[in-house]
Design an enzyme around this catalytic site. Sequence first.
Site, mmCIF file in Angstrom:
data_model
loop_
_atom_site.group_PDB
_atom_site.id
_atom_site.type_symbol
_atom_site.label_atom_id
_atom_site.label_comp_id
_atom_site.label_asym_id
_atom_site.label_seq_id
_atom_site.Cartn_x
_atom_site.Cartn_y
_atom_site.Cartn_z
ATOM 1 N N LYS A 121 -13.721 -4.702 11.345
ATOM 2 C CA LYS A 121 -14.268 -3.660 10.459
ATOM 3 C C LYS A 121 -15.704 -3.328 10.843
ATOM 4 C CE LYS A 121 -11.248 -4.921 6.585
ATOM 5 N NZ LYS A 121 -11.093 -5.859 5.447
ATOM 6 N N ASP A 146 -11.173 -10.316 10.926
ATOM 7 C CA ASP A 146 -11.034 -9.097 10.131
ATOM 8 C C ASP A 146 -12.390 -8.435 9.907
ATOM 9 O OD1 ASP A 146 -9.284 -7.557 7.928
ATOM 10 O OD2 ASP A 146 -11.192 -8.138 7.018
ATOM 11 N N GLY A 191 -6.022 -4.586 -2.073
ATOM 12 C CA GLY A 191 -5.155 -4.417 -3.230
ATOM 13 C C GLY A 191 -4.410 -3.104 -3.138
ATOM 14 N N VAL A 215 0.831 -1.212 0.000
ATOM 15 C CA VAL A 215 0.000 0.000 0.000
ATOM 16 C C VAL A 215 0.862 1.258 0.000
ATOM 17 C CG1 VAL A 215 -1.749 1.299 1.258
ATOM 18 C CG2 VAL A 215 -1.926 -1.195 1.107
ATOM 19 N N GLY A 254 -1.984 -14.900 -4.284
ATOM 20 C CA GLY A 254 -1.785 -13.668 -3.523
ATOM 21 C C GLY A 254 -3.073 -13.075 -2.993
ATOM 22 N N ALA A 262 -6.233 19.253 -3.932
ATOM 23 C CA ALA A 262 -5.951 19.742 -2.578
ATOM 24 C C ALA A 262 -5.759 21.250 -2.540
ATOM 25 C CB ALA A 262 -4.710 19.052 -2.009
#
Lengths: 434, 434
Positions: free
Chosen positions: B210, B206, B307, B19, B192, B38
Amino acid sequence: MDTTPQEKTKIGLVGLGTVGSGVARILLDHGDRTARQAGRVLWLERASVRDLKKARDCNLPAGVLTDQIDAIVSDPSIDVVAELMGGVELAREVILSLLKAGKDVVTANKALIAAHGPELFDAAREAGRTIAFEAAVAGGVPIIANLTQCLSGNQVESLTGILNGTCNFILSKMHAEHVPYSEVIAEAQRLGYAEADPAMDVDGTDTAQKLAILAHLAFGARPDWRAIPRVGIDTLDLADVRMAQELGYTIKLLGVAELTEKGLQLSVGPTFVKNGSPMADVAGPMNAVRVTADAVGELFLQGPGAGQMPTASAVVADLIDTAVGRTKLTFQTLKLWSNESERTPVADQADAVARFYLRIDAADEPGVLAQIASALAAEGISIASFQQQASDAATVPLVLMTHDTTEGAAARACTAIGKLAPVAAAPVRLRVVG
Amino acid sequence: MDTTPQEKTKIGLVGLGTVGSGVARILLDHGDRTARQAGRVLWLERASVRDLKKARDCNLPAGVLTDQIDAIVSDPSIDVVAELMGGVELAREVILSLLKAGKDVVTANKALIAAHGPELFDAAREAGRTIAFEAAVAGGVPIIANLTQCLSGNQVESLTGILNGTCNFILSKMHAEHVPYSEVIAEAQRLGYAEADPAMDVDGTDTAQKLAILAHLAFGARPDWRAIPRVGIDTLDLADVRMAQELGYTIKLLGVAELTEKGLQLSVGPTFVKNGSPMADVAGPMNAVRVTADAVGELFLQGPGAGQMPTASAVVADLIDTAVGRTKLTFQTLKLWSNESERTPVADQADAVARFYLRIDAADEPGVLAQIASALAAEGISIASFQQQASDAATVPLVLMTHDTTEGAAARACTAIGKLAPVAAAPVRLRVVG
């Protein structure tokens, strides 16, 4: 509740029809909720209507209702005003007065923004105020915030939307019950899913206006919605709905924006959507938007595209964002509809690459298919599938699916096919996706 | 470009794995984009890693890479730091140091927030800084912003999510190819899609972490994720996948939060989802969240749940929001994980009302069904459908779908059924939705 904040943001509503009444109900009935989310009390100070005597879908405290818009414009205590009157010219004047009077504005009026975005946003910048418009596109689906804020690390590559709930309701009925457009529109009007004059919904105008707004937010393009090629559902034949189902597709009225090397391709029209994709399954008066972007990949949002409380949900989110101050930061940063903000040219839609469904009613005689195939070949269009159904009628429907070609080539081929002697009328031509 | 803003926000990255490298690539390769969104340049100043020699998925300018986290913590020019190192204890210490040093923090670390949210958010408040965490839940799906901002005019009534892409990938494979869990998990590891040690994903941990975060945002509840009843997919039998398909359902690992009169019901487990609903169609490593709320009705969001680039998309959106100042306003207003912010108690899940699928392996002998039916009747559970398939084996599978009952009654009935002499093992019990 001892944690109720002391600060107040005073709200004005211009227009207290369906959506306005919904906004008033959230503000009046759920003050604790809006106060918690805004960190300050959102106080409904005034609401202006044309006719004081009309029955309304909310109970206003004494003194809130007025038939003088100026009672809101000239009240210096009012900080934020939601324009929910609809229409274009008067709404434009009202918003300009509100901005000049130092008020931030929230609006659900997509026709107004599509027509006068640059003027209104310039006026807001000049006055140091803001305009928020989440409710203007896709009703309760927060596509504006998702595009301008949540996807800000992305280059959007394409955006596909079911943006008109009336049309999706009608198309869903046509697919489920096999009744023609003319019958379903009458039923939709009875049920309140279509307006007395549904022309702007069913001819694609509404979708084109919303697509023009989204194209500005997602791509920095500044299309004139009138220049977006559009076809409505009002000319859609039930025969093509049946064919779509036979071939494994559902017809949806899609607004499509695609970034290409030649610029931004934009179009609105009934489209064959492959079954099994989320977009094909969007049923009834729902809206949905699919965004593909370079970092996130594909994001899909679905929700109610219209209706009192879904639209009010979006308006109140804007009121809260404005009261908190987020709207001001976003407004100042993005410089929407300013001279600086055009960065993607609109491409010639004739160059758009797509696959097409063609239905051709032709006399059942030798050589017809050869003539049609020649007309397609002359434009370099190759055929992906073909079928001809047995028929007792004088003409038979020939149905073709093409491989990728351009809008321009497909249009030229259809014109040529329409002129062939054995062909009864210009072919039906619909885009195919998925 | 002459419109490039002059102001700079200097960014630090702690962790440059999958990431982190994705975030670095967006910052380095698309500076014009982030600057436009921004209103200021987002400048990647330092990135810290454990091992300077490891090959990385991005090309950093000289001087950016360091193996000293303190080079970021102690650099007063760095304004915002993204913690992307993962893990809990060290990440907690790093974030506390960063906040103390006056930096705003962005994190993708749901385990950390689920475990230490109150401490971290209190520390941020004390330091006058902010924590943003869009990437912590559902990867590229911007569910945090949608809940905290877009739906702020709503009372959320229920939230249902596919929150773990690994599990959804495995379940999709089990449905499509009819291979058992043990084989698919091995393939997912090769591709993966699953980690070397997938326990936290596949056992529901997990998803529970969340769900606990979303329950705080949507309902103001403060559940301990460890107390959320959870079942993983690691015990799911292929026989139940086949039965689901026969009955018109797809099994999904759902996190479910429902507001009831008794408080907030929370659970995680493999669930029968009726085919034809958007949630049933979510395939592969996607995530999706369905929110029902009093104003908007139903909102459905779908996108990549994990991902490199989808997660980086969420991190960069947070970096931009923080640089613009929106994060500060939201953070100060919502007071997340503060003493004031618990407003919905967590209910006893035994009271949760649901329908259930039961599969009971029983000896094929007279009176079995009567005994099972009596055990259900003793708990007041009525049967919606029943089927028994012919079998040559010593035991036959009996499959039941119940009408609405409670988790508690269903669990007690299953315990009783499991003790019946002709029954081989405790029944399989899965919730049914849609």
